[in-house]
Structure formats: C-alpha cells, structure tokens
Motif scaffolding. Structure first.
Motif, PDB file in Angstrom:
ATOM      1  N   TYR A 121      35.748  -1.654  39.195  1.00 32.09           N
ATOM      2  CA  TYR A 121      33.613  -1.864  38.568  1.00 32.09           C
ATOM      3  C   TYR A 121      33.481  -1.337  37.496  1.00 32.09           C
ATOM      4  O   TYR A 121      33.068  -1.231  36.780  1.00 32.09           O
ATOM      5  CB  TYR A 121      33.482  -2.527  39.831  1.00 32.09           C
ATOM      6  N   LEU A 122      34.288   0.281  38.386  1.00 26.29           N
ATOM      7  CA  LEU A 122      33.582   1.529  37.289  1.00 26.29           C
ATOM      8  C   LEU A 122      34.361   1.506  35.630  1.00 26.29           C
ATOM      9  O   LEU A 122      33.297   1.965  35.154  1.00 26.29           O
ATOM     10  CB  LEU A 122      33.554   3.099  38.275  1.00 26.29           C
ATOM     11  N   ALA A 123      35.332   1.178  35.850  1.00 21.07           N
ATOM     12  CA  ALA A 123      36.524   1.329  35.013  1.00 21.07           C
ATOM     13  C   ALA A 123      35.700   0.389  33.485  1.00 21.07           C
ATOM     14  O   ALA A 123      35.572   0.655  32.448  1.00 21.07           O
ATOM     15  CB  ALA A 123      37.770   1.622  34.878  1.00 21.07           C
ATOM     16  N   GLN A 124      35.263  -0.643  33.990  1.00 17.59           N
ATOM     17  CA  GLN A 124      34.917  -2.239  32.950  1.00 17.59           C
ATOM     18  C   GLN A 124      33.866  -1.993  33.052  1.00 17.59           C
ATOM     19  O   GLN A 124      33.193  -2.171  31.967  1.00 17.59           O
ATOM     20  CB  GLN A 124      35.337  -3.279  33.850  1.00 17.59           C
ATOM     21  N   ASN A 125      33.052  -1.388  33.759  1.00 20.45           N
ATOM     22  CA  ASN A 125      31.311  -1.423  32.775  1.00 20.45           C
ATOM     23  C   ASN A 125      31.370   0.227  32.354  1.00 20.45           C
ATOM     24  O   ASN A 125      29.746   0.836  33.003  1.00 20.45           O
ATOM     25  CB  ASN A 125      31.086  -1.158  34.299  1.00 20.45           C
ATOM     26  N   GLY A 126      32.157   1.272  32.151  1.00 20.17           N
ATOM     27  CA  GLY A 126      32.056   2.356  31.515  1.00 20.17           C
ATOM     28  C   GLY A 126      31.595   3.287  32.402  1.00 20.17           C
ATOM     29  O   GLY A 126      30.685   4.215  31.593  1.00 20.17           O
ATOM     30  N   PHE A 127      31.019   3.680  33.349  1.00 19.29           N
ATOM     31  CA  PHE A 127      30.907   4.400  34.070  1.00 19.29           C
ATOM     32  C   PHE A 127      31.938   5.842  34.304  1.00 19.29           C
ATOM     33  O   PHE A 127      33.362   5.530  33.912  1.00 19.29           O
ATOM     34  CB  PHE A 127      30.968   3.956  35.489  1.00 19.29           C
ATOM     35  N   THR A 128      31.558   7.205  34.337  1.00 21.02           N
ATOM     36  CA  THR A 128      31.598   8.056  34.152  1.00 21.02           C
ATOM     37  C   THR A 128      31.802   8.433  35.808  1.00 21.02           C
ATOM     38  O   THR A 128      30.642   9.374  36.076  1.00 21.02           O
ATOM     39  CB  THR A 128      31.188   9.155  33.036  1.00 21.02           C
TER      40      THR A 128
END
Length: 217
Positions: A121-128
C-alpha cells in the motif's frame, strides 16, 4: 564531516504540550519533523498546532490515523487505507510533499510493524517510510532519564535520527535544552533531513525487504 542529529517528535499534536516544544525549537532555530496521529487533527486546537509547526518550517509526517495496533497483522486492505490513507487525508496540505510515514509500535522495523500488504500500500501510493536510529525512552517513567542513552547514541553513530514525543518532552524542556547543549558541545550538527538508511521505502520505491531492515535501538 561532523556528526549529525535529526530531531523527530511522534504521537502529537498535543494542545498544552506541542506549543512548548515549538517555542523551544524556534528559540534554538532548530527544525524538526513531527509525525502526527491523524485523528488528533479533529481537535481544532491540535490542528492549529500542526499549522503552526508547518508555518515555522517544520516537516509534518503521517503516524497513522489512530496509533492503534501496529500494521503487521493480516488486517486487510481497508485497515491500511484507513490508518495510512485517511490519516494522510486529514493532514492534507500540512503533509510534507514526500509523504513521510512512520509506523507505530517500536523496536525493529519488520513484518510485525508493516506486513507485506501494508508495504505494498505504501509503495503503490508513493509514501516515504522514515525509521530512526535512537529511541531513548522518553515515554518511560521517570521520563527524564532518556538523555543518557540519547547522548550515547550520538557518540556511537555518524547520523542519529532521534525519536521523542511532544507530550513527554514538554514538561522537561530543561532536559531537552541540556541534550542540545551537550550535542553542540560534541560538535554535532542539527539537521532536518534523513539518512538513506532510515528510508526503507522512498517515494514509493522499496529499497529492501522489511524483514531484512536492521534493528534499531
């Protein structure tokens, strides 16, 4: 290159506490990152503190919606969307453009804090994702003892990412001041950015599997 330290504050904002931390940082001309719990921003006084923090040059990150159970369980996509996504929505324009996220739960960053579905989820939504190198325990009674392990971590590492908590630091600004004085006497530079080693996911790119990320103090 001098040693560096990055100040971060988790679990706020707390009316009656966060403003004291902000005033101290303003007096010292230090810039920190505040990882905020999304649900707290429903309180207008808390949101005003978040707005003040951003206006004074501090970075705002996501520390989940409720600070409930860590996101290591197989809880389904809806919980990740709520705990990460809804918190980000509440932060809105206050959030740093790099979409900083810090998981809750402490200890080593592994699958107990972020299960594979949460990582996706974090990767798909561009989080750091931002981790830490020093969590000296300001939340543990008697609360003021954290300075010794924090200074030891400064001596050990070239770049320390320190986790403190507005709520517990506000009543002991004198201890925070002593820590900062001693750090500066050691030649440590206060910076706002993070070392790459504390960014296992950056702009949605997963740098390494969470189960292989080092254990932090």
């Amino acid at each position: 290159m001098p040693k560096r330290v990055t100040l971060t504050f988790d679990n706020g904002p707390w009316p009656g506490a966060t403003e004291k931390v902000l005033t101290f940082l303003a007096e010292r001309k230090f810039f920190a990152t505040f990882f905020m719990v999304g649900a707290r921003l429903d309180d207008p006084n808390a949101r005003a503190l978040a707005e003040r923090a951003m206006s004074e040059g501090h970075w705002i990150g996501n520390h989940t919606l409720t600070h409930g159970a860590p996101l290591g369980g197989e809880d389904g996509a809806r919980r990740f969307a709520d705990e990460i996504g809804l918190a980000q929505q509440k932060l809105g324009t206050l959030a740093h453009p790099r979409k900083f996220f810090r998981p809750n739960g402490g200890g080593a960053l592994g699958t107990h804090l972020l299960c594979p579905e949460a990582v996706e989820y974090l990767a798909q939504n561009g989080f750091t994702v931002v981790t830490w190198t020093s969590a000296p325990g300001d939340w543990q009674p008697p609360h003021r003892h954290w300075i010794e392990p924090a200074l030891a971590d400064l001596a050990r590492d070239d770049w320390t990412v320190l986790v403190l908590h507005d709520r517990f630091i506000a009543p002991q600004i004198d201890v925070l001041a002593r820590f900062c004085d001693e750090a500066q006497s050691m030649g440590v530079e206060f910076v706002q950015d993070f070392p790459k080693s504390c960014l296992p996911i950056e702009n949605g790119i997963v740098r390494e599997a969470t189960e292989k990320i080092s254990t932090f103090a």
